[in-house]
Design an enzyme around this catalytic site. Structure first.
Site, PDB file in Angstrom:
ATOM      1  N   GLY A  79       0.688  -1.349  -0.006  1.00  0.00           N
ATOM      2  CA  GLY A  79      -0.018   0.153   0.000  1.00  0.00           C
ATOM      3  C   GLY A  79       0.779   1.314  -0.031  1.00  0.00           C
ATOM      4  CB  THR A  80       3.631   2.041   2.115  1.00  0.00           C
ATOM      5  OG1 THR A  80       2.964   2.027   3.289  1.00  0.00           O
ATOM      6  CG2 THR A  80       4.830   3.598   2.130  1.00  0.00           C
ATOM      7  CD  GLN A 138      -7.466  -0.691   6.868  1.00  0.00           C
ATOM      8  OE1 GLN A 138      -8.535  -1.618   7.052  1.00  0.00           O
ATOM      9  NE2 GLN A 138      -6.045  -0.605   7.451  1.00  0.00           N
ATOM     10  CB  THR A 176      13.557  -9.878 -10.284  1.00  0.00           C
ATOM     11  OG1 THR A 176      14.562  -9.630 -11.101  1.00  0.00           O
ATOM     12  CG2 THR A 176      12.975 -11.134 -10.707  1.00  0.00           C
ATOM     13  CB  CYS A 201       0.468   3.936  11.182  1.00  0.00           C
ATOM     14  SG  CYS A 201      -0.487   2.651  10.008  1.00  0.00           S
ATOM     15  CB  SER A 206      -1.929  -3.188   0.985  1.00  0.00           C
ATOM     16  OG  SER A 206      -1.208  -3.949   1.957  1.00  0.00           O
ATOM     17  CG  HIS A 232       0.091  -6.428   4.960  1.00  0.00           C
ATOM     18  ND1 HIS A 232      -0.149  -6.174   6.368  1.00  0.00           N
ATOM     19  CD2 HIS A 232       0.490  -5.408   4.403  1.00  0.00           C
ATOM     20  CE1 HIS A 232       0.136  -4.881   6.463  1.00  0.00           C
ATOM     21  NE2 HIS A 232       0.705  -4.459   5.221  1.00  0.00           N
ATOM     22  CG  ASN A 242      -5.656   4.335   8.526  1.00  0.00           C
ATOM     23  OD1 ASN A 242      -5.971   4.836   7.730  1.00  0.00           O
ATOM     24  ND2 ASN A 242      -4.752   4.107   9.661  1.00  0.00           N
TER      25      ASN A 242
HETATM   26  C1  LIG Z   1      -1.951  -0.570   5.918  1.00  0.00           C
HETATM   27  C2  LIG Z   1      -2.200   0.703   5.123  1.00  0.00           C
HETATM   28  C3  LIG Z   1      -1.262   1.209   4.176  1.00  0.00           C
HETATM   29  C4  LIG Z   1      -0.046   0.650   4.092  1.00  0.00           C
HETATM   30  O1  LIG Z   1       0.069  -0.528   3.274  1.00  0.00           O
HETATM   31  P1  LIG Z   1       1.350  -1.353   3.440  1.00  0.00           P
HETATM   32  O2  LIG Z   1       1.009  -2.716   2.540  1.00  0.00           O
HETATM   33  O3  LIG Z   1       1.452  -1.774   4.890  1.00  0.00           O
HETATM   34  O4  LIG Z   1       2.479  -0.584   2.914  1.00  0.00           O
HETATM   35  C5  LIG Z   1      -1.478   2.158   3.227  1.00  0.00           C
HETATM   36  N1  LIG Z   1      -2.988   2.951   3.657  1.00  0.00           N
HETATM   37  C6  LIG Z   1      -3.770   2.393   4.388  1.00  0.00           C
HETATM   38  C7  LIG Z   1      -5.316   2.880   4.419  1.00  0.00           C
HETATM   39  C8  LIG Z   1      -3.494   1.137   5.131  1.00  0.00           C
HETATM   40  O5  LIG Z   1      -4.394   0.853   6.066  1.00  0.00           O
END
Ligand SMILES: *Cc1c(COP(=O)(O)O)cnc(C)c1O
Length: 387
Positions: free
Chosen positions: A71-72, A179, A237, A325, A199, A201, A151
């Site tokens: 996500g980041t 989210q 890669t 976070c 994202s 995870h 989030n």
């Molecule tokens: C967790 C989160 C991210 C970051 O995602 P990562 O895969 O952990 O880098 C970005 N935006 C929101 C709203 C999130 O909850």
């Protein structure tokens, strides 16, 4: 002790089906998708199948999916990539005060580089001020980035309304849907967005992988330079096992979103109702209905959220204060501040985020332990209830 995990907005357990889908790609089919031999071809087939699965879950075309490290990175790539390519047309960006740090800090960086960013405020329930947003749009506005769901407090923003408002004005619309995917329907055409971050995870996939949806015809510049992978927009890669697992997690979302979301919402509503009836001086943060089906963010007056978290953790219940976070930075949550919450409520806030594996029994156990912990801390609190 059987532990109870109620922190699914921080991260989730990798689904067994996801794990199994990934395993062959670590050792049997370990090829580099760019290689011309059979090892490479196996990886290339997996990559292309995964791209189709991810695209299908959000109503996109496979070529509109760019795999990233999460996500980041997707947020950085979308915002910087769109800002840099459009900077000759204008340097004004609109975002909101409650964005995830991945968006907020990217905007702050762009401000240092000469861009101008307007941060739209939210009301006391965490919903975007649409009039403010409309009034903020200028001739030189090039990009709007507003998160789909928050989030911390789980509020869902009117992304479709924003896309209708700016239609035909040449402004690129990005949303962070990290989210919302897996909790509510996310369809890029229904929402009308140009870019969307996901994202893995957060949806029972592996960590360190995700995607940026980039609408056909919308251009961005790459923020990382290298080979030609991912249409040259995200060289490096490909993380094939991660991408395969992420795609499997997205496939599962497509298959069971309705059931999962209904179950989570049932547990959420049960939990809120039970907390309200058992524990006095509480407040639900965020909007009553325009919220994710898995989010319970509540403030407990006269207690410290951190103490509550520790007491629950000792009993095997994992929750979060404010946002995971910001928990290390010890700063007051910018989201809770933005909804006008008083300091006493902010300090007593806890976030419970449910997942598809949680049960009613776990929720009932948690509320019981929570009640005990709150009462215990209130007895020690210097503030009397009759203050
Ligand atoms: C967790 C989160 C991210 C970051 O995602 P990562 O895969 O952990 O880098 C970005 N935006 C929101 C709203 C999130 O909850």
């Amino acid at each position: 002790m059987k532990r109870i995990y109620l922190d699914h907005s921080a991260t989730t357990r990798v689904d067994t089906r996801v794990l199994e889908s990934m395993l062959p790609y670590f050792n049997e089919m370990f090829g580099n998708a760019s290689s011309l031999h059979s090892f490479g071809q196996e990886a290339a087939v997996a990559l292309s199948f995964s791209r189709e699965q991810v695209a299908a879950t959000i109503g996109a075309e496979p070529q509109e999916i760019i795999f990233t490290s999460g996500g980041t990175e997707s947020d950085n790539m979308a915002i910087k990539g769109a800002a840099y390519i459009s900077s000759s047309r204008g340097k004004h960006i609109i975002s909101s005060v409650i964005e995830h740090p991945a968006v907020l800090h990217t905007c702050r960086q762009l401000e240092k580089e000469g861009f101008e960013v307007t941060y739209v405020p939210v009301d006391n329930e965490g919903i975007l001020d649409m009039q403010f947003l409309e009034d903020s749009i200028r001739e030189d506005t090039i990009l709007i980035s507003i998160m789909h769901a928050n989030n911390e407090i789980g509020t869902v923003q009117p992304i479709k309304e924003i896309s209708e408002l700016i239609r035909g004005r040449g402004i690129i619309l990005h949303t962070d849907a990290v989210q919302s995917v897996g909790k509510i329907p996310v369809d890029v055409n229904e929402l009308g967005v140009d870019m969307l971050s996901i994202s893995s995870h957060k949806i029972h996939g592996p960590k360190g992988v995700g995607a940026l949806y980039l609408r056909n015809g919308v251009n961005i510049v790459p923020i990382v330079q290298g080979g030609g992978h991912e249409r040259g927009l995200r060289p490096g890669t490909e993380n094939i096992p991660g991408i395969v697992g992420f795609a499997k997690a997205m496939t599962i979302v497509r298959e069971q979103l309705e059931t999962d979301s209904r179950n989570m919402q049932y547990l959420r509503d049960h939990m809120i109702k039970k907390i309200r009836s058992k524990i006095p001086y509480t407040k639900l943060n965020g909007h009553e209905n325009k919220r994710l089906p898995n989010n319970v963010n509540m403030s407990f007056r006269y207690v410290e959220g951190e103490s509550l978290l520790m007491l629950l953790d000792m009993k095997g219940v994992a929750v979060s204060t404010g946002s995971a976070c910001s928990s290390k930075s010890q700063k007051v949550s910018h989201v809770l501040t933005s909804i006008g919450l008083g300091a006493d409520y902010i300090h007593g806030s806890l976030r419970f985020t449910l997942g598809r594996e949680n049960t009613m029994k776990e929720i009932d156990l948690t509320v019981g332990l929570l009640e005990e912990a709150v009462m215990k801390l209130r007895l020690m609190s210097p503030f009397g209830e009759e203050e």
